[in-house]
Each structure stands twice: as C-alpha cells, then as structure tokens.
Design a protein around this motif. Structure first.
Motif, mmCIF file in Angstrom:
data_model
loop_
_atom_site.group_PDB
_atom_site.id
_atom_site.type_symbol
_atom_site.label_atom_id
_atom_site.label_comp_id
_atom_site.label_asym_id
_atom_site.label_seq_id
_atom_site.Cartn_x
_atom_site.Cartn_y
_atom_site.Cartn_z
ATOM 1 N N SER A 1 -23.635 -19.983 -35.090
ATOM 2 C CA SER A 1 -23.261 -19.149 -33.944
ATOM 3 C C SER A 1 -21.848 -19.526 -33.516
ATOM 4 C CB SER A 1 -24.176 -19.438 -32.749
ATOM 5 O OG SER A 1 -25.444 -18.884 -32.934
ATOM 6 N N CYS A 2 -21.191 -18.626 -32.801
ATOM 7 C CA CYS A 2 -19.849 -18.938 -32.300
ATOM 8 C C CYS A 2 -19.917 -19.957 -31.155
ATOM 9 C CB CYS A 2 -19.156 -17.673 -31.821
ATOM 10 S SG CYS A 2 -19.929 -16.930 -30.376
ATOM 11 N N THR A 3 -21.092 -20.073 -30.529
ATOM 12 C CA THR A 3 -21.384 -20.949 -29.365
ATOM 13 C C THR A 3 -20.663 -20.525 -28.080
ATOM 14 O OG1 THR A 3 -19.714 -22.685 -29.739
ATOM 15 C CG2 THR A 3 -21.822 -22.975 -30.852
ATOM 16 N N ALA A 4 -20.123 -19.309 -28.058
ATOM 17 C CA ALA A 4 -19.404 -18.852 -26.853
ATOM 18 C C ALA A 4 -20.372 -18.466 -25.733
ATOM 19 C CB ALA A 4 -18.494 -17.685 -27.192
ATOM 20 N N TRP A 5 -21.547 -17.983 -26.092
ATOM 21 C CA TRP A 5 -22.540 -17.695 -25.048
ATOM 22 C C TRP A 5 -22.847 -18.987 -24.298
ATOM 23 C CZ3 TRP A 5 -28.475 -17.360 -25.747
ATOM 24 C CH2 TRP A 5 -29.063 -17.026 -24.511
ATOM 25 N N ASN A 6 -23.128 -20.036 -25.079
ATOM 26 C CA ASN A 6 -23.388 -21.341 -24.478
ATOM 27 C C ASN A 6 -22.214 -21.780 -23.597
ATOM 28 O OD1 ASN A 6 -24.320 -24.289 -24.365
ATOM 29 N ND2 ASN A 6 -22.355 -24.421 -25.413
ATOM 30 N N TYR A 7 -21.012 -21.649 -24.128
ATOM 31 C CA TYR A 7 -19.823 -22.129 -23.417
ATOM 32 C C TYR A 7 -19.638 -21.401 -22.084
ATOM 33 C CZ TYR A 7 -14.927 -23.269 -22.505
ATOM 34 O OH TYR A 7 -13.751 -23.693 -21.927
ATOM 35 N N HIS A 8 -19.682 -20.067 -22.114
ATOM 36 C CA HIS A 8 -19.445 -19.311 -20.881
ATOM 37 C C HIS A 8 -20.595 -19.488 -19.883
ATOM 38 C CE1 HIS A 8 -15.699 -17.335 -21.923
ATOM 39 N NE2 HIS A 8 -16.168 -17.226 -23.153
#
Lengths: 363, 244
Positions: A103-110
């Motif tokens: 995953s890009c992990t951007a959902w987690n990050y934001h």
C-alpha cells in the motif's frame, strides 16, 4: 514537446521577493536526471496527450500498465480492481498485477500522523521501482495513492535533503530512486481510452446506458491536494467525460466540490462527521438532480457514498443512489457480468434497480 | 538562500521567540510552502467540512502559526488538529496559496512524536498493525458488521458470503482472494516495508503510541532477517553490476 510551456510565468506575487513561476515538473525532473540526481522511468509504448493546467500536456500511457492497487478497493469494493483488469483484457492492454507491491500508506499517514515523510516517500519510491524493474508504466487505482504520489514526486524533486534521505533508505534495499515520468490515475487512463471503450462496447449495453442521469464526485486527493497535473485542470472531467461518451447524461449539482466526509480517520472513529457531511451532499443531489446513479473515481468517496445512505433514515431521509466507479461503468459497457466481473454485488446501496433499468440480468 | 527564494512571512516568524511545539512545527520544510501570509478572508473556512461541524478553523491554523502563540498551538495539538478531514479544500481555494491541511499534517506528526496522540489514535490499533505486518492497510475481515452497524443490513449479508463472492470475482487472479489483508503481498515485500519504517525512524515513532507493535514488528523482522537480507544482498549486487 510538453516542455515548451515551462517558461510561462504568472504574475502571482506573494510578497517581497516571492515570485512564483508556473512550470512543468517534468522539466525539473529532466534537469535532475541530467545532473545524475535521479532516474526517470520514461514511458513505455504508445501514449496519448491530454491537457492539464495551463495547457501543459500530460502523456497517458496506453499499454504496459503496472497496476498499483488500492487496499480500500481490494478489501471493500473489490469489483473496482476487477473492472480495471476487465476493461484492459477487453481492449487487449497488457498489465501486471504485482504481489510485490505495498500500500502507499497515505491513508494511514493522513489519518494518524504515524510515519513520516521519509517513510512515505520511500514507500512510494519502492513501489515506483517495482514497476521500473518489471518494465511497466506505473498506473494507480486509488485516489489517495494518486494524490500522495503527486505530492511525493513534488517534494522529492524540490527538496534535496528528503531526496538524499530516501536514497539512503532505498540503497539498504538494493533499490534506487526512479521517478515515473507521469503520475497517472486509472480514471485518467479510462478517459483517454474513452473512444476505444465506446468502439468496443456491446451495443445492447450502450442502449441501456443511454440517457441514464448521473452526477459525479471526485476524491479531494484527486484534484485538491496537488491540482496542477490533473487532466482537465482544477475542475476534473475524466469520470463525466468517459460517462457522457458512453451515453450517460451528466448533471450538475451545487455541492460537487464538497468533501464526501471520508476524512481518513473520521470514517473509522468519527463517523457522525462522515454521516453529517454526506447528508449535505445527498440532500443537494436529491433536490437538484435525483439521478439514477452517483459516479466516482475514489476509493474513500465510493465507500462513503455507498455505505452512508442507509443510515440517513435516522434523519428522515430515504436515499438509494447506486454508487458506480468509472471502471465499473466501462466494464458494464464492454459486456461484463455485473456481479461476477464488475463486482457490483459488493456494494451496500442496492444496484439492482439500476441494472433493471439498464436491462442487464444479474442472477 | 537567494533573495528571491526567501519567504518574508516565515522569516519574520522564525526570528520571534516561540515555544517548544512552535519551534518543532517550524522545522518542517513544508511550512514554508504552506504559509504565504493570511488575509483573514475566511475563504478556507467557508469551504471546510470540518469547520461546518467542529470547533476547528483552517483560518485559525494559519493565524496561529503567524502569531506563534504557544498556548493556542498546544490547544490545537492536543485535540483540534484531529478534526481536520485532510481534504485540502483550504489549499485549493486560498488566494494566498496557503495550505492549512499541510500545516495540520506536520502538527499531527509532531503530536504523535511528542506523545500527545494516544487518545486521538484509540481505536486505530488494527490499521497500524496491518500496515506494519501485512504491507497493506485494510482487510475484508476488518469490515465486520458489528464494527460498522450504521452501514446497514446488507453488510451482514455481505460479510457472511464474502469468501464465496470473492472466489467467484477473482477466479484466475492469484493473490487477490484473501480476507486477512487487501492482497497477498509477499513476505519479502512486507520485510522491505518494515525495513523502510525502521530506517526512516518511523517505527520508533510508532512506539510512542503503540509500543507493543514495535515489539511485534522487530520480532517478525528478526525471524526473517537471515533469508531476507541474503535476498537484499543479491539485489544490491545486481544493482551495482547494472551501473558498471
């Protein structure tokens, strides 16, 4: 050449000594490539040019698609990646569904603030490198990933400190920094292929699609996070453009710009916010259009629109608008089985009335 | 720094005295790109979905950083920053091209690092664990009807049939029909992801909120290290050879 536009300057001035120039990031990348700072994953095979902001041309690859998947879609709306594969199979486009991607992990990050920019950019660069080493063009299913990769490209090109930190991390994995020449969302590809999709479509299916009334909603991270490299510019056109090519009557509504309420963390832990934002959107859609369906291109928005209609009964509203992704519409036009190949049975808001209206059997 | 690239707004702020949180925020290089002065026009607030329902304002975020008042910053860090929906409507509409969303993101990172996020991230454990141990962020198994009762009765039906439905949908697509993760990312891929989190300092940061997760990841990495590092070594040699 798309670089000719680079020297166009705007008159925007943010204060003493702050001149902002409109320039194409591809030119900055080219400069860094010449200096040996980065590698560029140049496009492979045929491409089609489409306009982004300021008339800059974005080159959409038409073949050899690395499928960077969406975790939200695969888990929650699996008909979307399946439809993405389906329309490529029908059009004879070669693609690669890689299991060595993350995953890009951007959902987690934001949502959480866990992680940091070096981590986020390194994850992006590792996925880009996978497409590069396999010899494919990097293409993206998810809008959160798309916005994140546009931003990571912008930050990596503009900040040497970040670039050096990411290079160090990648070196420990035996990888190098290779930035794709184009950051492309799958809905931009489907839009660029709209005439080909129409030409290959099943005439009976087109008959069913013709005259359906729809509204569109775009993910905020598709066009607000980094606005200057989206086909159509600040007012996205790709979903409505594809749908109207296939015969859908696209309608405007006043709240088109408003966020769906997904909010990254809110959909998990503050859904009263999500439901309230949805109430505003859905009310406008019902009062101003009352369409046959809501067309989307974003994982989070598709989830929110689909899952948050039923609960509006608690405020006395009865919404029942089927939520359809651009690629599911394309797959249906090309003859896909609505459940076995387009996965519309995974949607919570019933799609059966829409399929009945389109004359498509589903059992 | 040349005269042309100086940002007079942030330069001025940097020269004033600020507290600890303020100084930490100003270290993030995104702030310079995200703040070009503020007209107090409220365009951002008018477009902000969070401002419609919460005591939160993107205008206040920009003004707060310009003022540099530590008390207000601390108040935001402890709660209000988590109301932002990260939709970037403020950035899109701002006549000064400010981005309150990016400032909030920098502040969220710092809030986690400073141990102020435990309450905000309660209920977030499953996602964090999946990211760090499976290589992706969501799994069909997580969407259980009891966790999402407001998603309606059809969720219950879908949940009970998901295995057979996915089998039918993904016939001929290996790695896609899984329910404990979004797709079956390979062990080597997961190891690479974990190594990125470790090398970038992000894993250490996770420890401020979920210390047990750091233990799980480190144990997982240790178990696989020998085999995976040998693969990485092969890759390094291949990369070096390609450069010659």
């Amino acid at each position: 050449m798309s670089y000719e536009i680079n020297d166009v300057k705007t008159g925007i001035n943010h204060g003493k000594g702050m001149n902002y120039h409109v320039h194409d990031i591809r030119a900055e990348m080219k400069k860094l490539e010449e200096e040996g700072e980065i590698k560029i994953a140049h496009l492979i095979g045929p491409y089609k040019e489409e306009e982004v902001m300021y008339g800059i041309k974005k080159r959409v690859p038409l073949d050899m698609h690395y499928q960077h998947k969406s975790c939200g879609q695969c888990a929650n709306l699996p008909g979307v990646p399946r439809s993405n594969f389906y329309y490529r199979d029908k059009l004879g486009i070669k693609y690669y569904n890689d299991m060595q991607q993350t995953s890009c992990t951007a959902w987690n990050y934001h949502a959480s603030g866990l992680g940091n920019l070096v981590q986020l950019a390194s994850v992006a660069a590792r996925n880009w490198h996978r497409a590069y080493e396999e010899g494919y063009n990097f293409t993206i299913h998810c809008v959160t990933s798309f916005g994140n990769y546009l931003e990571m490209r912008h930050l990596l090109v503009g900040n040497k400190e970040l670039r050096d930190s990411v290079k160090k991390v990648l070196a420990k994995l035996g990888r190098e920094l290779v930035i794709p020449e184009e950051i492309i969302h799958d809905s931009e590809i489907a839009y660029a292929l709209r005439d080909k999709i129409l030409a290959s479509a099943d005439p009976k299916r087109l008959e069913g699609i013709k005259g359906l009334r729809a509204v569109e909603h775009y993910g905020c991270h598709f066009f607000k996070q980094v606005s200057d490299d989206i086909i159509g510019g600040k007012r996205p056109i790709v979903v409505g453009g594809l749908a109207s090519t296939l015969g859908v009557q696209m309608e405007e509504y006043s709240k088109w710009f408003m966020c769906c309420g997904f909010g990254f963390r809110h959909i998990l832990v503050n859904r009263e916010f999500t439901r309230s934002a949805q109430n505003i959107k859905l009310k406008a859609i019902k009062q101003e259009v009352d369409p046959d369906m809501i067309l989307v291109n974003c994982t989070g928005c598709g989830t929110t629109f689909d899952k948050t209609q039923w609960i509006q009964k608690v405020v006395g509203e009865d919404y029942h608008y089927p939520v359809v992704f651009y690629s599911q519409l394309a797959a249906l036009a090309l003859g896909a089985h609505p459940f076995k190949e387009a996965g519309l049975n995974f949607h919570v808001t019933p799609v059966e009335p829409l399929l009945d209206k389109m004359g498509i059997a589903y059992n | 720094m040349s005269e042309e690239t100086k940002n007079p707004i942030t330069e001025k702020i940097e020269s004033t005295k600020g507290g600890h949180f303020y100084k930490e925020i100003m270290k993030d290089f995104r702030i310079k790109e995200s703040l070009h002065g503020c007209l107090n026009c409220g365009t951002c607030v008018a477009n902000c979905p969070a401002a419609a329902f919460y005591d939160y304002s993107p205008r206040e975020v920009c003004q707060m950083i310009i003022e540099g008042d530590e008390e207000t910053i601390e108040e935001y860090m402890k709660g209000k920053i988590w109301n932002c929906a990260q939709c970037y409507s403020c950035k899109y509409r701002c006549p000064k091209e400010n981005s309150a969303a990016d400032i909030v993101m920098a502040m969220r990172e710092i809030a986690v690092r400073e141990g102020l996020a435990a309450e905000a991230l309660a209920g977030y454990t499953r996602i964090a664990k999946l990211v760090l141990t499976r290589g992706n962020q969501l799994a069909p198994d997580m969407l259980s009807p009891d966790a999402f009762p407001d998603w309606g009765p059809r969720m219950i039906e879908l949940s009970s049939k998901k295995m057979e439905m996915r089998e039918e949908l993904f016939e001929g697509f290996p790695g896609m029909n899984v329910v404990d993760r979004a797709w079956a990312a390979e062990d080597y891929t997961i190891y690479e992801m974990q190594k990125i989190w470790e090398e970038s300092g992000a894993l250490e940061k996770v420890g401020t909120v979920f210390p047990f997760l750091v233990d799980i990841v480190q144990e997982d990495m240790e178990d696989k290290a020998e085999e995976m590092e040998a693969k990485i070594q092969e890759k390094k040699e291949k990369l070096e050879a390609s450069k010659k």
